[in-house]
Design an enzyme around this catalytic site. Sequence first.
Site, PDB file in Angstrom:
ATOM      1  CE  LYS A  29      -3.020  12.466  15.252  1.00 58.05           C
ATOM      2  NZ  LYS A  29      -1.630  11.988  15.130  1.00 58.05           N
ATOM      3  NE  ARG A  98      -1.789  11.355  19.372  1.00 58.62           N
ATOM      4  CZ  ARG A  98      -3.104  11.252  19.500  1.00 58.62           C
ATOM      5  NH1 ARG A  98      -3.731  11.917  20.467  1.00 58.62           N
ATOM      6  NH2 ARG A  98      -3.793  10.521  18.657  1.00 58.62           N
ATOM      7  N   GLY A 107      -0.924   7.650   8.982  1.00 58.30           N
ATOM      8  CA  GLY A 107       0.357   6.976   9.122  1.00 58.30           C
ATOM      9  C   GLY A 107       1.505   7.604   8.351  1.00 58.30           C
ATOM     10  CG  MET A 109       3.605  13.523   8.598  1.00 58.33           C
ATOM     11  SD  MET A 109       3.057  15.174   8.836  1.00 58.33           S
ATOM     12  CE  MET A 109       1.420  14.915   9.405  1.00 58.33           C
ATOM     13  NE  ARG A 348      -8.696   9.635  11.389  1.00 56.08           N
ATOM     14  CZ  ARG A 348      -7.453   9.174  11.392  1.00 56.08           C
ATOM     15  NH1 ARG A 348      -6.454   9.998  11.335  1.00 56.08           N
ATOM     16  NH2 ARG A 348      -7.207   7.891  11.468  1.00 56.08           N
ATOM     17  CG  HIS A 470      -1.385   1.814   5.971  1.00 56.86           C
ATOM     18  ND1 HIS A 470      -1.043   1.406   4.700  1.00 56.86           N
ATOM     19  CD2 HIS A 470      -1.195   3.145   6.004  1.00 56.86           C
ATOM     20  CE1 HIS A 470      -0.656   2.456   4.012  1.00 56.86           C
ATOM     21  NE2 HIS A 470      -0.730   3.532   4.780  1.00 56.86           N
ATOM     22  NE  ARG A 648     -16.227  18.630 -33.464  1.00 57.39           N
ATOM     23  CZ  ARG A 648     -15.243  18.129 -32.729  1.00 57.39           C
ATOM     24  NH1 ARG A 648     -14.686  18.852 -31.774  1.00 57.39           N
ATOM     25  NH2 ARG A 648     -14.833  16.897 -32.927  1.00 57.39           N
ATOM     26  CD  GLU A 775     -12.453  24.071 -31.132  1.00 58.92           C
ATOM     27  OE1 GLU A 775     -12.074  23.065 -30.517  1.00 58.92           O
ATOM     28  OE2 GLU A 775     -13.171  24.013 -32.148  1.00 58.92           O
ATOM     29  CB  THR A 797     -11.698  23.205 -22.072  1.00 58.79           C
ATOM     30  OG1 THR A 797     -12.520  22.074 -21.891  1.00 58.79           O
ATOM     31  CG2 THR A 797     -12.419  24.462 -21.627  1.00 58.79           C
ATOM     32  CB  CYS A 861     -18.565  20.245 -25.461  1.00 63.05           C
ATOM     33  SG  CYS A 861     -17.584  21.041 -26.732  1.00 63.05           S
ATOM     34  CE1 TYR A 881     -23.411  22.433 -23.127  1.00 65.75           C
ATOM     35  CE2 TYR A 881     -24.818  24.363 -23.428  1.00 65.75           C
ATOM     36  CZ  TYR A 881     -23.907  23.446 -23.930  1.00 65.75           C
ATOM     37  OH  TYR A 881     -23.485  23.530 -25.224  1.00 65.75           O
TER      38      TYR A 881
HETATM   39  P1  ADP Z   1      -1.485   8.526  13.827  1.00 64.23           P
HETATM   40  O1  ADP Z   1      -1.725   9.901  13.321  1.00 64.23           O
HETATM   41  O2  ADP Z   1      -0.489   7.781  13.045  1.00 64.23           O
HETATM   42  O3  ADP Z   1      -2.757   7.782  14.033  1.00 64.23           O
HETATM   43  P2  ADP Z   1      -1.449   9.127  16.614  1.00 64.23           P
HETATM   44  O4  ADP Z   1      -0.808  10.386  17.046  1.00 64.23           O
HETATM   45  O5  ADP Z   1      -2.923   9.150  16.541  1.00 64.23           O
HETATM   46  O6  ADP Z   1      -0.803   8.670  15.254  1.00 64.23           O
HETATM   47  O7  ADP Z   1      -0.980   8.016  17.601  1.00 64.23           O
HETATM   48  C1  ADP Z   1      -1.212   6.683  17.341  1.00 64.23           C
HETATM   49  C2  ADP Z   1      -1.814   5.997  18.519  1.00 64.23           C
HETATM   50  O8  ADP Z   1      -0.994   6.134  19.659  1.00 64.23           O
HETATM   51  C3  ADP Z   1      -3.136   6.548  18.965  1.00 64.23           C
HETATM   52  O9  ADP Z   1      -4.165   5.983  18.252  1.00 64.23           O
HETATM   53  C4  ADP Z   1      -3.209   6.115  20.401  1.00 64.23           C
HETATM   54  O10 ADP Z   1      -3.741   4.818  20.499  1.00 64.23           O
HETATM   55  C5  ADP Z   1      -1.786   6.118  20.807  1.00 64.23           C
HETATM   56  N1  ADP Z   1      -1.570   7.305  21.601  1.00 64.23           N
HETATM   57  C6  ADP Z   1      -1.241   8.528  21.194  1.00 64.23           C
HETATM   58  N2  ADP Z   1      -1.179   9.392  22.235  1.00 64.23           N
HETATM   59  C7  ADP Z   1      -1.466   8.676  23.322  1.00 64.23           C
HETATM   60  C8  ADP Z   1      -1.589   8.999  24.697  1.00 64.23           C
HETATM   61  N3  ADP Z   1      -1.401  10.224  25.144  1.00 64.23           N
HETATM   62  N4  ADP Z   1      -1.923   8.006  25.523  1.00 64.23           N
HETATM   63  C9  ADP Z   1      -2.129   6.765  25.072  1.00 64.23           C
HETATM   64  N5  ADP Z   1      -2.037   6.398  23.807  1.00 64.23           N
HETATM   65  C10 ADP Z   1      -1.713   7.347  22.924  1.00 64.23           C
HETATM   66 MG    MG Z   2      -4.244   8.427  15.127  1.00 65.93          MG
HETATM   67 MG    MG Z   3      -1.354   5.595  13.330  1.00 62.29          MG
END
Ligand code: ADP
Ligand code: MG
Ligand code: MG
Length: 905
Positions: A29, A98, A107, A109, A348, A470, A648, A775, A797, A861, A881
Amino acid sequence: MPKNNKCVYFFGGGKAEGKASMRDLLGGKGAGLHEMTRIGVPVPPGFTITTDVCRYYHARGRYPRGLEMDVSQALKRLEKQIGKRFGDANEPLLVSVRSGARESMPGMMDTVLNLGLDDQTLQGLIRQTQDPRFAYDTYRRFVHMYSDVVLGVKVRDETQVNVFEQIIEQKKRDRGFRSDTELTGDDLKEIVGRYKGAVKAKTGEDFPDDPVAQLWGAIGAVFRSWNNDRAVAYRELYHIPDEWGTAVNIQAMVFGNLGKACATGVAFTRDPSTGEKKFYGEFLVNAQGEDVVAGVRTPRAIVELKGLMPKPYAQLKRVCRTLEKHYGDVQDIEFTIEDNNLWMLQTRSAKRTGFAAVRVAVDMVDEKIITKKEALLRIEADHLNQLLRPVFDRYDKQKAALEQRVLIKGLPAGPGAATGRIVFHAENAVEWTRNGERVILCRIETSPDDIRGMEVAEGILTARGGMTSHAALVARQMGKVCVAGCEALHIDYATRVMRVNGTTLNEGDWISVDGSTGEVIKGEIQTRQSEVLEAILQSNGPACKSPLYRQYSKLMKWADAFRRLGVRTNTDQPDQAKVARAFGAEGIGLCRTEHMFFQGDRIQAVREMILADDEVGRRKALAKLLPMQKEDFKAILEIMGDLPVAIRTLDPPLHEFLPSREEEILELAHVMSVPLESLRDKVKILQEFNPMLGHRGCRLGISYPEITEMQARAIFEAACELRQEGKRPFPEVMIPLVGSREEFAAQKNIVQSVAEETMKVYGVKIRFLIGTMIELPRACLVADEIAQEAEFFSFGTNDLTQTCLGLSRDDAGKFLPTYVLDGLLPEDPFVSVDQEGVGTLMKIAVQKGRRARKNLEIGICGEHGGDPKSIHFCHRIGLDYVSCSPYRIAIAKLAAAQASLLKLE
Ligand code: ADP
Ligand code: MG
Ligand code: MG
């Protein structure tokens, strides 16, 4: 952590101290935020605390010296750029804190938004925006997240009810509102009060009021969230090392909840289910980040944004194009619009299904965004499996429709067909599947706590949440069938019942979900072959017109062009050999002869042979087996044309062919008309303490040369007959469980003289090799000796792993999983080659073998021949192979190409 290491990296104002290549240090991120800033994409400024600090923190239980200073300086810099001050009573700067690891862990962490608010700064925010509703909405979100993430106030109780959400729901009900956007400033103010009350009731302490303390609280919580249960479970599942750690991103807030000209959303630059090139995503007006993903309100499709906010929409599309070009891949983005201005918050590479992976890779080559090599490296080899998986039988599904069993249509979030029994809780999914049931996990929405259940379920069904929820995200990553957002589905976790349009379904009822159309159907539905598999199996059939098949075959052609490893198949069935050829197998790496012994009434002759008292008796029984084996070999050799077929000789201990239970013994004695006593004795004699290390493999052929002789004769007579018919069969006779040169030589001599004799009788010459399985550890260690006699090696193996680790595959299930869970072993060594141990033996065997015989052909194999990681290893140590089951051939070819491209020499 090295001294003088930089702990904090700043980004903002078009400049960034970090970049895309620094994801190990800044997390995915963070690296994305820095890179986007660099290339001129609008990103709210901020700074990243490195993953080094996370590791340090977990190792020492404190922060490195100087971190506090660095953070406070970075915060000053941020204040200057924004023109607001953190903790200021007039114009407070709010930030998000974040998490973000090297690999995205959706989601898993924690993240805290709107940090910097307390009762004082709140007043500043009200004055500054003239919008008390917004200010209180922001405040209640903050209190909610902070309590959850930092104070550890459990927001969900045993009935899975979210305490804070309950407070909101209650308020909405009291006021007769349907959406949270209808709540007024006063409503929200009251909600904040109740939230704080709930926190006090749970923790016994007042909600913390000092922004700086809040900031450090949040930083610590994010670091600690690296070790929360769900993050740990996720890492186990995806083999992510515990040492990586997470970075922390502290970033100025932008607000999507500041009125009608504001929005927040998530999008994919292409469809992550199918790969189709269309802008794809969801947004909510007047909302904040997590609202879209959490399924609080059902989001709107991104196309609607165009009419609603044309300017930021156009900007967004431009940014998407820029990002796709820049990264050369489909992007998964998060954005917020504040007062018609677009801000990017994340980018990403998008997780995608196998279908999408293939389509995107091929399309992007056509669009000249990436090269063929990049395209091949872009696809996770195992994901090709999805293209071959069954789909619902059209007629059975039509029948279900006629019977009005289609209950509802949700969002097609993870393509494929799944049938199973309804469960509502992840734990039940795990439990039921352990008992051999197939289940569909049905949830109002899924959360990161559910991943273990999602992993074992055939399919996932949710009532809430969109295509980027999610459930949808994780399902696509796992390649699971998923239907999301079935609004009319009412699930009651407490009574374990769900209702949909007048139908009631209980836990345990059968249900079918079609992740390609979104249909949810009552009862079981038959499945049938996928279109790609159909096309592969009937070359030139109508299914070959399928666009997906065309993309698939294009990709396989590229893979063939780049790979060095050959790919063979393991089979002893003619029809499977046909399938393997359709997949482009380049030979058979393992044809087991004993499977043939069980077919029809052959077992009778086999038993006769085993029970015979002397060689004469054995030869008599073997003579009955000869024509049957010959027919089998002929069929397979014929199908494989001039490709090599490694056959074999007999491998398993003989007792496997005899019954063990008393009543079976009785019956057999009767059928074979032998005295019961002597049969019992024979069974007893053959019993072994340690059959895996007992009288098996070439040891049988050494004891009873006539068995090897018969098998060799069957092979060469079959081959000679084919040769007479003008064909060019190529048998490779493979001796199992060899541990010494002498053992091998003894068997080889038998095979060699039968071959010569048979060719003479038939008056033809055929191409053939005589070689051995490798083997046993000893075979590896004396490979140079063995190679003086053997013309090829094939690593078995499965046995090599058993004998190298001293680990019985049949008993390891009791403890091996714990080893993997506790990190004592990186992976199940029966799934992926134990490179340090078994791999070292393999390397020795390759080196010694080739030193003794330059053109020694070497393959594998064992089961590992279809495992992408093991395939990479085989490439690296120079095998010729790999051989795997027919349906894994495409995966093996792709993995082999990837191994070449990664230059794993
Ligand atoms: P996760 O890794 O769970 O997606 P994020 O760190 O991406 O968590 O945060 C989740 C959401 O929070 C982001 O998608 C964004 O919409 C919102 N968010 C995070 N930072 C900011 C920010 N600086 N301003 C506005 N919204 C934010
Ligand atoms: Mg995010
Ligand atoms: Mg999220």
